[in-house]
Motif scaffolding. Sequence first.
Motif, short mmCIF file in Angstrom:
data_model
loop_
_atom_site.label_atom_id
_atom_site.label_comp_id
_atom_site.label_asym_id
_atom_site.label_seq_id
_atom_site.Cartn_x
_atom_site.Cartn_y
_atom_site.Cartn_z
N ARG A 1 26.41 -25.64 -49.06
CA ARG A 1 26.19 -27.08 -48.95
C ARG A 1 27.37 -27.82 -49.57
O ARG A 1 27.84 -27.45 -50.65
N SER B 1 28.62 -31.71 -50.72
CA SER B 1 28.13 -33.06 -50.99
C SER B 1 29.26 -33.89 -51.58
O SER B 1 29.87 -33.50 -52.58
N SER C 1 30.28 -37.91 -52.84
CA SER C 1 29.82 -39.27 -53.13
C SER C 1 30.92 -40.01 -53.86
O SER C 1 31.61 -39.45 -54.71
N ASP D 1 26.72 -35.49 -46.79
CA ASP D 1 26.25 -34.14 -47.09
C ASP D 1 26.35 -33.29 -45.83
O ASP D 1 26.05 -33.77 -44.73
N GLN E 1 25.58 -29.13 -44.31
CA GLN E 1 24.98 -27.82 -44.53
C GLN E 1 25.85 -26.74 -43.89
O GLN E 1 26.57 -26.99 -42.93
#
Length: 266
Positions: free
Chosen positions: A3, A5, A7, A25, A27
């Motif tokens: 994963r 992510s 931000s 995000d 996967q």
Amino acid sequence: MTRLSLSDFHVSIGRRHVVDTIGFDLQGGSIMAVLGPNGAGKSTFMKGLCGLRRARGTVRLDGVDLQALSPAERASLIGYVAQDTTHLSVRLTVFELLMLAQNGDRRAWKAAPESTRRAEEMLALLGLERFAGTMPSVLSGGERQMIALALALVRRPKLLLLDEPTSALDLANQLHMLEVVQDYTRRNAIITIAVLHDLNLATRYADACLLLARGRQVATGVTKEILSAAQIADLYRVECRSIDVDQGRFSAIYPISVLSDGVGHR
């Protein structure tokens, strides 16, 4: 499953934020296309992710903060294929480069036992066996792009970053490369992010899209939903049409005309 992510991700050149406030995000097993007009910050964004440009914000791969890693630690997780392949102009053969890519951080003289097998497998996967004993400097730009991909994949990255990987390839090799990348991404549950200019390649191979304009995130989401005629017109200032292909598996996008404010105004 892998994963990724992001931000509040920023990339700077000097004191200027070239890419600002990116977040999403992803996967494992998925491909994201990074799209946008010239000067949107696509390549700078990729360089920030792999550590070649100063970046701030949160970037976590399987919970690991990539920003906190050393260059060597980050390189063990990320495979990066740049637009420029001049780094391949060395006095080593393709096979030697594949061995070095796997053993460059080893302190012993002897290569890891599985390195030869992995190098041979990667040459076969990309159809590059005939270049094993050749120096990349004598090959075409497209052939060097394929070799750069082999060097990225042979180290088994969790995150694969491709900056305009098909720019020097003919049509058949564009499809071949992206089919290999798509299959490898799925089978190994890694994450691939690719800067593309061809919207049709994006609709065919990318599960998701990140749209950039002037260094800012315009939209992120499922490719077929994001690449609407209205969104393309807003991003590129070009009127387009889209038709479903292969029973709706992907779309074919074709341009109609440049909008009146389209050239030189973004």
